[in-house]
Structure formats: C-alpha cells, structure tokens
Design a protein around this motif. Structure first.
Motif, PDB file in Angstrom:
ATOM      1  N   GLY A  99     -32.408-100.381 -34.094  1.00 21.28           N
ATOM      2  CA  GLY A  99     -32.016 -99.021 -34.440  1.00 21.28           C
ATOM      3  C   GLY A  99     -31.688 -98.144 -33.248  1.00 21.28           C
ATOM      4  N   SER A 100     -31.951 -98.586 -32.028  1.00 18.30           N
ATOM      5  CA  SER A 100     -31.685 -97.736 -30.861  1.00 18.30           C
ATOM      6  C   SER A 100     -30.187 -97.606 -30.597  1.00 18.30           C
ATOM      7  N   LEU A 101     -29.395 -98.612 -30.924  1.00 17.83           N
ATOM      8  CA  LEU A 101     -27.950 -98.521 -30.730  1.00 17.83           C
ATOM      9  C   LEU A 101     -27.355 -97.456 -31.645  1.00 17.83           C
ATOM     10  N   MET A 119     -15.850 -84.321 -27.588  1.00 18.63           N
ATOM     11  CA  MET A 119     -15.658 -83.084 -26.826  1.00 18.63           C
ATOM     12  C   MET A 119     -14.897 -83.352 -25.527  1.00 18.63           C
ATOM     13  N   VAL A 120     -15.189 -84.448 -24.865  1.00 16.35           N
ATOM     14  CA  VAL A 120     -14.475 -84.808 -23.638  1.00 16.35           C
ATOM     15  C   VAL A 120     -13.006 -85.078 -23.964  1.00 16.35           C
ATOM     16  N   LEU A 121     -12.740 -85.770 -25.048  1.00 16.87           N
ATOM     17  CA  LEU A 121     -11.372 -86.044 -25.465  1.00 16.87           C
ATOM     18  C   LEU A 121     -10.617 -84.748 -25.761  1.00 16.87           C
ATOM     19  N   LEU A 122     -11.240 -83.825 -26.473  1.00 25.05           N
ATOM     20  CA  LEU A 122     -10.609 -82.542 -26.768  1.00 25.05           C
ATOM     21  C   LEU A 122     -10.365 -81.726 -25.500  1.00 25.05           C
ATOM     22  N   LEU A 123     -11.270 -81.827 -24.540  1.00 26.16           N
ATOM     23  CA  LEU A 123     -11.101 -81.142 -23.266  1.00 26.16           C
ATOM     24  C   LEU A 123      -9.901 -81.707 -22.505  1.00 26.16           C
ATOM     25  N   VAL A 124      -9.727 -83.012 -22.540  1.00 30.27           N
ATOM     26  CA  VAL A 124      -8.571 -83.645 -21.899  1.00 30.27           C
ATOM     27  C   VAL A 124      -7.274 -83.178 -22.567  1.00 30.27           C
ATOM     28  N   VAL A 125      -7.274 -83.087 -23.885  1.00 27.81           N
ATOM     29  CA  VAL A 125      -6.096 -82.600 -24.618  1.00 27.81           C
ATOM     30  C   VAL A 125      -5.791 -81.158 -24.216  1.00 27.81           C
ATOM     31  N   VAL A 133     -25.029 -91.996 -32.209  1.00 28.11           N
ATOM     32  CA  VAL A 133     -25.073 -90.665 -32.817  1.00 28.11           C
ATOM     33  C   VAL A 133     -25.127 -89.584 -31.742  1.00 28.11           C
ATOM     34  N   ILE A 134     -25.778 -89.856 -30.645  1.00 23.81           N
ATOM     35  CA  ILE A 134     -25.883 -88.882 -29.564  1.00 23.81           C
ATOM     36  C   ILE A 134     -24.595 -88.835 -28.737  1.00 23.81           C
ATOM     37  N   LEU A 135     -24.015 -89.985 -28.438  1.00 22.24           N
ATOM     38  CA  LEU A 135     -22.857 -90.035 -27.556  1.00 22.24           C
ATOM     39  C   LEU A 135     -21.527 -89.717 -28.242  1.00 22.24           C
TER      40      LEU A 135
END
Length: 145
Positions: free
Chosen positions: A12-14, A27-33, A19-21
C-alpha cells in the motif's frame, strides 16, 4: 503475524506515494505550460514591435508610418497565433518632421495582454501584460512628407 512484522510491511505504500506525488506533478506541468505561454507571448510581442518599427521607417509620412506599423504589428501577432485580450500599438512619428540629411528614427511600442486564467494553477494571475518597443532609423536622405 506479529505487530513488528506488520509495521515493516510495505503493502500500500506505492499507492500512498502516488496520491501524494500526483498533484505535485500536475502543478509542475501547469507551471511549465504557464511559463511556456509567457515566453512565447513575449517573443511574439518583440517580433511584432521590431517588424512594426521597420515597416514604419520605410514610409514617407507620419500618418502612413503609423498605419503601416499598426497593421504589421497586428498581422505578426495573428501569424504567431497569439490571442491577446487587449492589444495596443503605438508608433512615434516625430522623426518624419526632421529635415532631410538629419538622422531620425521611429519607435513602435506593442502591448498585449495574455490570458492565463484558463491554465487553472492556483496563485497564477489571470492575465499578464507584455510590452515591447523597438526603434528603427529613418533614411536620412529620403524625402519625407
């Protein structure tokens, strides 16, 4: 199973890591856009100002220079695919009043407001205004009107 064995179990740790990442990656992808759109818009506005100043400097009168510069700037913004929510083109025509033989120039200033609200990144402003100016020399020995 003992309690110690259950504490060391990785099942269950994966899923938890995903869920966290996942939101962080989105958000990083939207920032790049967002940065890509801002960079592209800045380049298009620079190109429009440069071409507008050059087109204006080739004219013989201030009125025709202003018209030519505005038309070229708007054409370049359209060709670049930039959708401005507000556009302003200003061409200085004072150099056309200089006597023949004296150095003169014309400056084109292009302003474009680019919409960023459709990206959906929290904290990002709804729009960004880009402004660029470029100065082009008017031929000193060409007749001016």
């Amino acid at each position: 199973m003992t309690i110690i064995h259950r504490l060391r179990d990785d099942r269950g740790s994966l899923s938890l890591e995903a869920v966290i990442l996942f939101p962080v990656l989105i958000m990083v992808l939207l920032l790049v856009v967002a940065f890509g759109r801002i960079g592209s818009a800045s380049n298009a506005v620079d190109t429009a100002a440069r071409n507008a100043a050059r087109a204006a400097s080739l004219e013989r009168t201030g009125g025709s220079a202003s018209t030519a510069g505005s038309q070229v700037a708007r054409s370049v913004l359209t060709e670049q695919g930039l959708q401005c929510t507000a556009t302003s083109v200003s061409v200085s025509t004072g150099g056309f009043a200089a006597p023949i033989g004296e150095p003169a120039s014309t400056t084109a200033t292009v302003t474009c407001t680019v919409r960023l609200s459709d990206i959906g990144l929290p904290g990002l402003p709804g729009a960004k205004t880009m402004t660029s100016s470029f100065t082009s020399s008017i031929d000193s020995y060409r007749q001016r009107g």
